[in-house]
Design an enzyme around this catalytic site. Structure first.
Site, PDB file in Angstrom:
ATOM      1  N   SER A 101     -48.522  -4.177  57.856  1.00 16.57           N
ATOM      2  CA  SER A 101     -49.946  -4.203  57.499  1.00 16.57           C
ATOM      3  C   SER A 101     -50.325  -5.659  57.249  1.00 16.57           C
ATOM      4  O   SER A 101     -49.446  -6.497  56.975  1.00 16.57           O
ATOM      5  CB  SER A 101     -50.147  -3.393  56.218  1.00 16.57           C
ATOM      6  OG  SER A 101     -51.391  -3.656  55.629  1.00 16.57           O
ATOM      7  N   TYR A 113     -47.381  -1.128  47.366  1.00 16.98           N
ATOM      8  CA  TYR A 113     -47.664  -0.987  48.799  1.00 16.98           C
ATOM      9  C   TYR A 113     -47.597  -2.355  49.502  1.00 16.98           C
ATOM     10  O   TYR A 113     -46.919  -2.503  50.529  1.00 16.98           O
ATOM     11  CB  TYR A 113     -49.044  -0.347  49.016  1.00 16.98           C
ATOM     12  CG  TYR A 113     -49.396  -0.228  50.481  1.00 16.98           C
ATOM     13  CD1 TYR A 113     -48.747   0.696  51.297  1.00 16.98           C
ATOM     14  CD2 TYR A 113     -50.363  -1.063  51.061  1.00 16.98           C
ATOM     15  CE1 TYR A 113     -49.048   0.789  52.649  1.00 16.98           C
ATOM     16  CE2 TYR A 113     -50.665  -0.962  52.410  1.00 16.98           C
ATOM     17  CZ  TYR A 113     -50.005  -0.040  53.205  1.00 16.98           C
ATOM     18  OH  TYR A 113     -50.299   0.044  54.544  1.00 16.98           O
TER      19      TYR A 113
END
Ligand SMILES: NC(=O)c1ccc[n+]([C@@H]2O[C@H](COP(=O)([O-])OP(=O)(O)OC[C@H]3O[C@@H](n4cnc5c(N)ncnc54)[C@H](OP(=O)(O)O)[C@@H]3O)[C@@H](O)[C@H]2O)c1
Length: 256
Positions: A138, A151
């Protein structure tokens, strides 16, 4: 016949990656927890693209289930060409308020399962001197992420691991890429309970565009694939901005 394994294939980026691989005539091994959805996708993709699709249910956050999955894949005697480690989840809020099991589940899925699958299949590709792994990270990998701290950290691990492995096998016929999408319109945001401002919702990419860019970059042998101008811009600025300032900006963007 050669197969591509795709984890988290029932929704979002994983589903669209499955479609793009299928449309390029790859046979598929699709993995997720949801048998019914996998069966529907198997039916749709095999009919539309005339490929073979095998499905395996597995909760990838449980290592004993990954052991069974890998044994079942290997004993099915099909030749694996590529592995796409896509399944991933997030959590949102101050670290000290997020329930322990949610953040530990991120580590089990985003880090542990991706490493486990890579441990099983990279030696297989090395032995054959052919194959490839596409890991889904990401843009969160480029900075610490207040309010999504675990995360962001998990995705930094995925980026770092993938770049290291790429260097280790650079003289072999093995593709190793990492996909770093920014906010993408999937179930991810809702599942992670991410709060997004209206302007941020509008600027999300759609998962089919992300998947197409990912496939092209992977087949061309790119190391880091960042879909979309805004995400490339963010990646560039995270390299040149002072880290303290970068963390403050991300904190404001994520802020609750
Ligand atoms: N959407 C974004 O904004 C965004 C941005 C950057 C990166 N990413 C990354 O892209 C990847 C795909 O996310 P997405 O946005 O497509 O999310 P999504 O729509 O929520 O899809 C997640 C997929 O992972 C599977 N999954 C979740 N937990 C699992 C488990 N324990 N075992 C097996 N499969 C599991 C789900 O299938 P089942 O529920 O059927 O098991 C589903 O197919 C993730 O790694 C995510 O971190 C997403």
């Amino acid at each position: 016949m050669k197969y591509t394994i795709i984890t988290g294939a029932t929704s979002g980026i994983g589903y669209d990656l499955s479609k793009v691989f299928a449309s390029n005539k790859h046979n598929l091994i699709l993995v997720s927890r949801n048998k019914e959805k996998l069966e529907t996708i198997k039916h749709t993709l095999s009919k539309e693209y005339l490929i073979d699709v095998l499905i395996f249910t597995c909760d990838l956050s449980r290592s004993e289930e990954i052991n069974n999955l890998c044994e079942n894949i290997i004993s099915s005697k099909v030749q694996i060409e590529y592995l796409v480690n896509n399944a991933g989840v997030g959590s949102f809020g101050p670290f000290y308020k997020i329930p322990e099991n949610e953040d530990l589940n991120i580590i089990d899925l985003n880090i542990r399962s991706l490493t486990h699958m890579t441990k099983v299949f990279l030696p297989y590709f090395v032995e054959k001197n052919h194959g490839g792994i596409l890991n889904v990270s990401s843009t969160a990998a480029f900075s610490p992420g207040p309010y999504m701290a675990v995360y962001y950290s998990s995705k930094a691990y995925v980026l770092s691991l993938t770049e290291a492995l790429r260097e280790e096998v650079k003289n072999k016929d093995i593709k190793i890429s990492v996909l770093c999408p920014g906010p993408t319109d999937t179930n991810f945001q809702n599942n992670a309970k991410v709060k997004k401002a209206d302007f941020a919702k509008k600027s999300m990419m759609d998962s089919s565009t992300v998947a197409t860019i990912a496939y092209d970059g992977f087949i061309k042998g790119k190391t880091i694939i960042i879909p979309g101008f805004n995400n490339k811009f963010l990646a560039f600025f995270s390299k040149i901005l002072p880290r303290k300032l970068l963390i403050k900006i991300i904190s404001k963007v994520n802020g609750v």
